[in-house]
Design a protein around this motif. Structure first.
Motif, PDB file in Angstrom:
ATOM      1  N   ASP A 233       0.863  -1.194   0.000  1.00 41.12           N
ATOM      2  CA  ASP A 233       0.000   0.000   0.000  1.00 41.12           C
ATOM      3  C   ASP A 233       0.897   1.241   0.000  1.00 41.12           C
ATOM      4  OD1 ASP A 233      -2.096   1.778   0.136  1.00 41.12           O
ATOM      5  OD2 ASP A 233      -2.561   1.367   2.243  1.00 41.12           O
TER       6      ASP A 233
ATOM      7  N   THR B  50      -5.907   0.413   0.880  1.00 38.71           N
ATOM      8  CA  THR B  50      -6.117  -0.723  -0.015  1.00 38.71           C
ATOM      9  C   THR B  50      -4.931  -0.780  -0.980  1.00 38.71           C
ATOM     10  OG1 THR B  50      -7.327   0.582  -1.665  1.00 38.71           O
ATOM     11  CG2 THR B  50      -8.645  -0.535   0.048  1.00 38.71           C
TER      12      THR B  50
ATOM     13  N   ASP C 100      -3.933  -1.174  -4.945  1.00 40.71           N
ATOM     14  CA  ASP C 100      -4.458  -1.106  -6.300  1.00 40.71           C
ATOM     15  C   ASP C 100      -3.299  -0.894  -7.274  1.00 40.71           C
ATOM     16  OD1 ASP C 100      -3.826   1.639  -6.172  1.00 40.71           O
ATOM     17  OD2 ASP C 100      -5.881   2.195  -5.707  1.00 40.71           O
TER      18      ASP C 100
ATOM     19  N   LYS D 259      -4.597  -9.227  -7.935  1.00 40.96           N
ATOM     20  CA  LYS D 259      -5.984  -8.753  -8.079  1.00 40.96           C
ATOM     21  C   LYS D 259      -6.917  -9.911  -8.426  1.00 40.96           C
ATOM     22  CE  LYS D 259      -7.247  -6.534 -11.765  1.00 40.96           C
ATOM     23  NZ  LYS D 259      -7.530  -5.601 -12.842  1.00 40.96           N
TER      24      LYS D 259
ATOM     25  N   ASP E  48      -8.847 -10.018  -4.950  1.00 35.57           N
ATOM     26  CA  ASP E  48      -9.929  -9.030  -5.038  1.00 35.57           C
ATOM     27  C   ASP E  48     -11.273  -9.743  -5.168  1.00 35.57           C
ATOM     28  OD1 ASP E  48     -11.478  -6.757  -5.381  1.00 35.57           O
ATOM     29  OD2 ASP E  48     -10.792  -6.379  -7.436  1.00 35.57           O
TER      30      ASP E  48
ATOM     31  N   GLN F 257      -9.495  -3.272  -6.102  1.00 31.64           N
ATOM     32  CA  GLN F 257      -8.619  -3.018  -4.962  1.00 31.64           C
ATOM     33  C   GLN F 257      -8.558  -4.261  -4.093  1.00 31.64           C
ATOM     34  OE1 GLN F 257     -10.723   0.195  -3.103  1.00 31.64           O
ATOM     35  NE2 GLN F 257      -9.677   1.743  -4.322  1.00 31.64           N
TER      36      GLN F 257
ATOM     37  N   SER G 236      -8.324  -5.241  -0.243  1.00 28.58           N
ATOM     38  CA  SER G 236      -8.460  -4.734   1.128  1.00 28.58           C
ATOM     39  C   SER G 236      -7.572  -5.540   2.074  1.00 28.58           C
ATOM     40  CB  SER G 236      -9.914  -4.834   1.587  1.00 28.58           C
ATOM     41  OG  SER G 236     -10.260  -6.201   1.754  1.00 28.58           O
TER      42      SER G 236
END
Length: 184
Positions: free
Chosen positions: A20, A26, A28, A67, A71, A77, A79
């Protein structure tokens, strides 16, 4: 069985410090783009250079794999909860790692092995970990604990330490120091 507090602290540390990057809460694609810039800057690889392109391609492939697997709600994103759940699955069978996890392990080894000699020494390790904001002295101490007094860590040793980081419940196991931190 829920993840122990100790393992959760380790997972959150890696999430917050190494993934992060923009501290949004999150993970991404933007975090990976920022990490690419940080890594390439550390190594002195300008945009468009072969090393930059290889780093970019590797990191985006890792992001796409992360992802796809983590995800679970498909919002683009990852978490904290999705991250912890994915690594908890890994801990149940670390010899059956997801492709992106193996790619990330290899990427981190190659990043830390700045000389390309097939081993990581304390200066190489400290250079990478400190670029993520970790204290140099703590990085050096973490390396000594991780390497158990050896001067170098080979790829095979790194793989074993990596698995230990994500699965171990024992705070004194050497794998717990692979990301440059000495206490969780």
């Amino acid at each position: 069985m829920p993840i122990s507090d100790f393992r959760k602290k380790k997972l959150l540390y890696v999430f917050n410090v190494f993934f992060d990057v923009n501290q949004s809460g999150t993970i991404d694609r933007k975090d990976f783009e920022l990490a690419i810039e940080k890594i390439c800057s550390l190594r002195g690889w300008p945009s468009g250079s072969p090393q930059y392109t290889k780093t970019f391609d590797s990191m985006i492939t890792i992001w796409e794999g992360l992802k796809k697997r983590a995800d679970s709600n498909k919002d683009g994103q990852v978490s904290v909860e999705e991250w912890a759940s994915m690594w908890d699955e890994y801990a149940k069978n670390p010899d059956n790692a997801l492709e992106w996890q193996t790619q990330y392990l290899r990427f981190m080894f190659e990043l830390e092995d700045a000389s390309g000699d097939g081993t990581i020494d304390v200066d190489e390790f400290t250079s990478v970990c400190s670029c993520y904001g970790l204290d140099v002295a703590e990085c050096r101490l973490a390396y000594q604990r991780m390497a158990e007094g050896k001067q170098e860590v080979t790829y095979d040793q790194f793989v074993a330490l990596w698995k230990q980081f994500f699965t171990s419940e024992n705070p004194s196991d050497p794998g717990n120091f692979i990301f440059g931190k000495t206490k969780f």
